[in-house]
Write an enzyme that holds these catalytic residues in place. Sequence first.
Site, PDB file in Angstrom:
ATOM      1  N   SER A   1     -17.823  29.105  14.736  1.00 23.46           N
ATOM      2  CA  SER A   1     -16.816  29.284  13.699  1.00 23.46           C
ATOM      3  C   SER A   1     -17.169  30.441  12.794  1.00 23.46           C
ATOM      4  O   SER A   1     -18.079  31.204  13.061  1.00 23.46           O
ATOM      5  CB  SER A   1     -16.642  28.020  12.864  1.00 23.46           C
ATOM      6  OG  SER A   1     -17.856  27.741  12.208  1.00 23.46           O
TER       7      SER A   1
ATOM      8  N   THR B   1     -11.144  32.256  15.855  1.00 24.37           N
ATOM      9  CA  THR B   1     -12.086  31.175  15.588  1.00 24.37           C
ATOM     10  C   THR B   1     -11.455  30.302  14.508  1.00 24.37           C
ATOM     11  O   THR B   1     -10.233  30.293  14.366  1.00 24.37           O
ATOM     12  CB  THR B   1     -13.500  31.695  15.226  1.00 24.37           C
ATOM     13  OG1 THR B   1     -14.416  30.598  15.164  1.00 24.37           O
ATOM     14  CG2 THR B   1     -13.531  32.487  13.946  1.00 24.37           C
ATOM     15  N   TYR B   2     -12.259  29.582  13.759  1.00 20.51           N
ATOM     16  CA  TYR B   2     -11.723  28.743  12.689  1.00 20.51           C
ATOM     17  C   TYR B   2     -12.659  28.799  11.489  1.00 20.51           C
ATOM     18  O   TYR B   2     -13.805  29.229  11.590  1.00 20.51           O
ATOM     19  CB  TYR B   2     -11.513  27.296  13.162  1.00 20.51           C
ATOM     20  CG  TYR B   2     -12.768  26.615  13.639  1.00 20.51           C
ATOM     21  CD1 TYR B   2     -13.540  25.852  12.763  1.00 20.51           C
ATOM     22  CD2 TYR B   2     -13.197  26.750  14.952  1.00 20.51           C
ATOM     23  CE1 TYR B   2     -14.710  25.244  13.194  1.00 20.51           C
ATOM     24  CE2 TYR B   2     -14.354  26.137  15.386  1.00 20.51           C
ATOM     25  CZ  TYR B   2     -15.108  25.388  14.504  1.00 20.51           C
ATOM     26  OH  TYR B   2     -16.261  24.790  14.930  1.00 20.51           O
TER      27      TYR B   2
ATOM     28  N   GLY C   1     -22.003  31.049  16.292  1.00 19.26           N
ATOM     29  CA  GLY C   1     -21.777  30.758  17.699  1.00 19.26           C
ATOM     30  C   GLY C   1     -21.387  32.022  18.452  1.00 19.26           C
ATOM     31  O   GLY C   1     -21.883  33.115  18.172  1.00 19.26           O
ATOM     32  N   ALA C   2     -20.469  31.886  19.400  1.00 20.48           N
ATOM     33  CA  ALA C   2     -20.058  33.023  20.233  1.00 20.48           C
ATOM     34  C   ALA C   2     -19.524  34.186  19.405  1.00 20.48           C
ATOM     35  O   ALA C   2     -19.693  35.356  19.775  1.00 20.48           O
ATOM     36  CB  ALA C   2     -19.009  32.568  21.242  1.00 20.48           C
ATOM     37  N   ALA C   3     -18.898  33.895  18.262  1.00 22.21           N
ATOM     38  CA  ALA C   3     -18.355  34.957  17.402  1.00 22.21           C
ATOM     39  C   ALA C   3     -19.450  35.894  16.902  1.00 22.21           C
ATOM     40  O   ALA C   3     -19.181  37.061  16.600  1.00 22.21           O
ATOM     41  CB  ALA C   3     -17.597  34.347  16.230  1.00 22.21           C
TER      42      ALA C   3
END
Length: 126
Positions: free
Chosen positions: A25, A57-58, A73-75
């Site tokens: 996120s 994302t959020y 994370g992936a971001a």
Amino acid sequence: MLSHMLKAKLHMAKVTQAELWYDGSCAIDADLVALAGMREFEQIDIYNVSNGERFHTYIILAEPGSGTISMNGAAARKVAVGDRVIIATYGHFTEAELLNHKPKLVYLNENNGVERTSNAIPMQVA
């Protein structure tokens, strides 16, 4: 019919952290989230002005007043600390709602402090 329109944006936010192994996120200073009328867990689009990446994302909340913009994370692979990003939310509006809809635009400085707010983007001229 509903129209998908810009609801709010944080303009030129500066990435302060990138945490690959944190739960995914984007952590955003809770004061900035509230000022923009955004909500925790709301889907956001992120446009990285520094490298051209665009992704979804959020929101999760970061400490109020901290200026934190943390990609997790992936971001975290889509940014570097110091990159400038635009964080946008969108909503679905009826024709009646569109008559009075104005997006909430929050312009940030180098330290993620609020420079100004607006509800309109000037027309671009040649």
